[in-house]
Design an enzyme around this catalytic site. Structure first.
Site, PDB file in Angstrom:
ATOM      1  N   ASP A  23       0.844  -1.192   0.000  1.00  0.00           N
ATOM      2  CA  ASP A  23       0.000   0.000   0.000  1.00  0.00           C
ATOM      3  C   ASP A  23       0.882   1.246   0.000  1.00  0.00           C
ATOM      4  O   ASP A  23       1.929   1.294   0.642  1.00  0.00           O
ATOM      5  CB  ASP A  23      -0.945   0.010   1.204  1.00  0.00           C
ATOM      6  CG  ASP A  23      -0.233   0.199   2.532  1.00  0.00           C
ATOM      7  OD1 ASP A  23       0.832  -0.418   2.741  1.00  0.00           O
ATOM      8  OD2 ASP A  23      -0.741   0.975   3.369  1.00  0.00           O
ATOM      9  N   SER A  24       0.481   2.257  -0.777  1.00  0.00           N
ATOM     10  CA  SER A  24       1.164   3.539  -0.845  1.00  0.00           C
ATOM     11  C   SER A  24       2.625   3.330  -1.260  1.00  0.00           C
ATOM     12  O   SER A  24       2.892   2.807  -2.335  1.00  0.00           O
ATOM     13  CB  SER A  24       1.034   4.253   0.503  1.00  0.00           C
ATOM     14  OG  SER A  24       1.387   5.609   0.405  1.00  0.00           O
TER      15      SER A  24
END
Length: 312
Positions: free
Chosen positions: A157-158
């Protein structure tokens, strides 16, 4: 759509705390604040069959999750190498423990969460090299882990989504390990910081301000010219053909929304099977919060992993 009411309540609570801007504090203080915020906002964490902390390769810490609902002696489970977010400055195994557990149970996979070195103590390409080495180690030690090396995915994520995407580029160049699928959760893929969502949403809806965007990049990179390196900004990789199928998850009010969706478009144009799904009314990092739509997105993400990692 307007912000989801649960998201609005969350952002109102954050505003009441009145945190200092990230760019005004040291990485150590930012990490301490992030840990407090995670503890205050995370929902209940799922039980899994087993959790093991260990080191792999040259001493890289990992946390291995075995999902519920599979026989203890099943030695042919799929495996997902997971990289946490945090702008390469924040985050660790604990900050993303809840998400890793949910991915393991939902996908029926063993999840290996990698505690890669953080910036600014370690600069690019240390994180990329560590992520690739950890993924290679998992593939080469599949029997030890009780997983099927032919059913290997990367996820993140990210900033972890950036690392997952970059690891697939390195694996393609090296010819190994063979990665079957990539799950990119609101990934950070373009360090030019010029698209609509990154400029318009900066400092709003829980997104960091422009100064904080620079703070993260300056801590991660030793040279500003590296922003154009495809191993930093995979959206700038000229050839995306031959990469693993992907599920790209974005959020309507996320500053990173546009680069994730643009990457999905480029994967599709290169002939890579890809699904891009935007979650309306949601914000960056929403999967780590107890929002109703986070549960929906987790079902979608883990279903994509299951489909992408089904036996050949």
């Amino acid at each position: 759509m307007p912000l989801h009411p649960q998201v609005r309540e969350h952002l109102d609570r954050l505003a009441a705390v009145n945190f200092a801007g990230l760019h005004t504090v040291t990485p150590e203080l930012a990490r301490a604040g992030a840990r407090r915020l995670t503890a205050a906002s995370a929902g209940e964490r799922q039980d899994v069959a087993a959790v093991t902390d260990r080191t792999v390769g040259d001493g890289v810490p990992v946390r291995i999750y075995r999902p519920l609902g599979v026989p203890a002696d099943d030695r042919a489970l799929p495996v997902v190498v997971f990289f946490h977010g945090g702008g390469y400055v924040l985050g660790d195994l604990d900050s993303h423990d809840g998400l890793a557990r949910a991915l393991a149970n939902g996908s029926g996979s063993v999840v290996v969460s990698v505690d890669y070195p953080l910036a600014p103590e370690h600069k690019f390409p240390v994180q990329v090299d560590t992520g690739f080495a950890a993924t290679t180690w998992v593939a080469e030690h599949a029997a030890e882990l009780g997983v099927d090396p032919a059913r290997l995915a990367v996820a993140g994520d990210s900033a972890g989504g950036n690392l997952a995407a970059v690891v697939t580029l390195k694996a393609r160049a090296a010819g190994a390990p063979r990665i079957r699928f990539q799950l990119l959760i609101y990934p950070d893929l373009d360090f030019r910081r010029t698209n609509y969502s990154i400029t318009t949403f900066a400092g709003q809806y829980g997104n960091v301000a422009r100064e904080a965007q620079e703070w993260f990049m300056e801590h991660y990179l030793a040279d500003a010219r590296d922003r154009l390196d495809p191993l930093v900004s995979p959206l700038l990789e000229p050839d995306l053909s031959g990469l693993p199928p992907a599920f790209v998850l974005t959020a309507e009010y996320d500053a990173l929304r546009d680069e994730g969706e643009q990457y999905g478009e480029r994967l599709a144009a290169a002939g890579v099977p890809v699904t891009v799904k935007r979650y309306d009314g949601m914000i960056h990092e929403f999967l780590r919060h107890p929002f109703d739509d986070a549960a929906v997105a987790l079902v979608d993400a883990t279903a994509a992993l299951r489909a992408g990692l089904k036996p050949l």
